[in-house]
Design a protein around this motif. Structure first.
Motif, PDB file in Angstrom:
ATOM      1  N   SER A  27       0.807  -1.228   0.000  1.00 32.71           N
ATOM      2  CA  SER A  27       0.000   0.000   0.000  1.00 32.71           C
ATOM      3  C   SER A  27       0.836   1.272   0.000  1.00 32.71           C
ATOM      4  O   SER A  27       0.288   2.368  -0.108  1.00 32.71           O
ATOM      5  N   TRP A  28       2.162   1.132   0.137  1.00 29.08           N
ATOM      6  CA  TRP A  28       2.992   2.320   0.341  1.00 29.08           C
ATOM      7  C   TRP A  28       2.825   3.377  -0.740  1.00 29.08           C
ATOM      8  O   TRP A  28       2.813   4.560  -0.466  1.00 29.08           O
ATOM      9  N   LYS A  32      -4.241   6.939  -3.501  1.00 31.67           N
ATOM     10  CA  LYS A  32      -5.679   6.928  -3.228  1.00 31.67           C
ATOM     11  C   LYS A  32      -6.061   5.816  -2.252  1.00 31.67           C
ATOM     12  O   LYS A  32      -7.236   5.583  -2.004  1.00 31.67           O
ATOM     13  N   GLY A  33      -5.049   5.172  -1.713  1.00 30.87           N
ATOM     14  CA  GLY A  33      -5.290   4.046  -0.828  1.00 30.87           C
ATOM     15  C   GLY A  33      -5.641   4.451   0.590  1.00 30.87           C
ATOM     16  O   GLY A  33      -5.776   5.631   0.921  1.00 30.87           O
ATOM     17  N   ALA A  38      -0.505   9.014   5.204  1.00 23.44           N
ATOM     18  CA  ALA A  38       0.885   8.687   5.508  1.00 23.44           C
ATOM     19  C   ALA A  38       1.779   8.982   4.307  1.00 23.44           C
ATOM     20  O   ALA A  38       2.930   9.422   4.457  1.00 23.44           O
ATOM     21  N   LEU A  39       1.247   8.769   3.102  1.00 26.10           N
ATOM     22  CA  LEU A  39       2.002   9.078   1.891  1.00 26.10           C
ATOM     23  C   LEU A  39       2.201  10.583   1.762  1.00 26.10           C
ATOM     24  O   LEU A  39       3.281  11.049   1.378  1.00 26.10           O
ATOM     25  N   ALA A  40       1.170  11.367   2.106  1.00 23.94           N
ATOM     26  CA  ALA A  40       1.282  12.826   2.081  1.00 23.94           C
ATOM     27  C   ALA A  40       2.298  13.300   3.116  1.00 23.94           C
ATOM     28  O   ALA A  40       3.056  14.250   2.876  1.00 23.94           O
ATOM     29  N   PHE A  41       2.311  12.636   4.264  1.00 25.00           N
ATOM     30  CA  PHE A  41       3.299  12.956   5.298  1.00 25.00           C
ATOM     31  C   PHE A  41       4.706  12.749   4.769  1.00 25.00           C
ATOM     32  O   PHE A  41       5.604  13.570   4.985  1.00 25.00           O
ATOM     33  N   ASN A  42       4.910  11.653   4.044  1.00 28.01           N
ATOM     34  CA  ASN A  42       6.231  11.377   3.499  1.00 28.01           C
ATOM     35  C   ASN A  42       6.687  12.460   2.532  1.00 28.01           C
ATOM     36  O   ASN A  42       7.858  12.841   2.521  1.00 28.01           O
ATOM     37  N   TYR A 190      -5.832   6.566   9.980  1.00 24.91           N
ATOM     38  CA  TYR A 190      -4.785   6.849   9.002  1.00 24.91           C
ATOM     39  C   TYR A 190      -3.775   5.706   8.958  1.00 24.91           C
ATOM     40  O   TYR A 190      -3.130   5.463   7.938  1.00 24.91           O
ATOM     41  N   LEU A 191      -3.616   5.020  10.097  1.00 23.43           N
ATOM     42  CA  LEU A 191      -2.702   3.886  10.220  1.00 23.43           C
ATOM     43  C   LEU A 191      -3.429   2.750  10.935  1.00 23.43           C
ATOM     44  O   LEU A 191      -4.370   2.994  11.677  1.00 23.43           O
TER      45      LEU A 191
END
Length: 250
Positions: A27-28, A32-33, A38-42, A190-191
């Motif tokens: 999912s990393w 849109k998952g 978390a992807l936006a945080f990265n 979110y997690l």
């Protein structure tokens, strides 16, 4: 019987934690998952990392040529940090205790035509090789290992004289418990529930003490989420997520 999170010999990792990240690996990269926040945080975290690298090594941000740099990403997961830095020309090595994450990262890099060296190994293995790098990155990993001090010391030993050590984790505060665990895991989802253990969060002063006298703290900054927009920005507060940058004294 040995607890799954206990350190065994030189193996400074938790089998339970690795299994948890194995389940997340595919999912990393999905914007849109379920874990898009978390992807936006990265992405926001990556901008901080790039800015610090460019300032330290005198790289023109308009050109962003990292070809002279060797970088290792400790706990590289699906390659969210490793791959963008490799795209800028850096010689990047990503290591992770999760074999599944390593394979996901390899597949994604191949699909994008990006050269990254991914290895299924631990930081202790890199230390044994006596390998050193211009930049060593350890982002959101220290809160998942049994011996936190050992991990940070191993990362510090990999930095070339004059190089850069970049650490990112969560502060052990009441606010971080409310936001990062209750809010992010139980309320907003979110997690996955259980991703973090608050007692493993690390105070900034603790990180500094583990890094050692060969380094000086150059920069530190916090990260905060706008829950309504789903956007991450930097903040002067280190109460929840934060990033520290250390310069190796020549």
């Amino acid at each position: 019987m040995l607890d799954k999170s206990q350190k065994t010999g030189s193996e400074n990792f938790s089998r339970e934690e690795v299994a948890r990240f194995d389940a997340l690996a595919e999912s990393w990269w999905d914007p849109k998952g379920q874990y898009k926040t978390a992807l936006a945080f990265n992405q926001a975290r990556l901008e901080v990392i790039k800015t610090q690298i460019e300032r330290h090594f005198g790289i023109n941000s308009d050109v962003s040529d990292y070809s002279a740099l060797s970088i290792i990403d400790i706990g590289s997961g699906g390659g969210l940090i490793s791959e963008p830095l490799a795209k800028l020309g850096a010689k990047v090595t990503g290591i992770d205790a999760s074999a599944v994450s390593v394979e996901v990262a390899k597949r994604h890099a191949a699909k994008e035509g990006v050269k990254v060296t991914y290895k299924h190994m631990l930081s202790s293995d890199v230390v044994k090789e006596q390998s050193q790098y211009d930049v060593v990155i350890n982002a959101e990993v220290v809160e998942h290992v049994p011996d936190q001090q050992q991990l940070i010391r191993e990362c510090a030993s990999m930095v070339k004289p004059g190089g850069l050590l970049i650490l990112a984790t969560l502060n052990r505060t009441v606010k971080s418990y409310i936001i990062a665990i209750v809010g992010a895991e139980y309320v907003m989802r979110y997690l996955p529930i259980g991703t973090h253990a608050w007692r493993k969060f690390v105070k900034p002063a603790e990180l500094s003490s583990w890094v050692g006298g060969a380094f000086e703290l150059h920069h530190q900054i916090g990260m905060k989420l706008n829950p309504f927009k789903g956007e991450w920005t930097t903040t002067s507060s280190l109460a929840v997520n934060y990033i520290q940058t250390y310069r190796h004294r020549k």
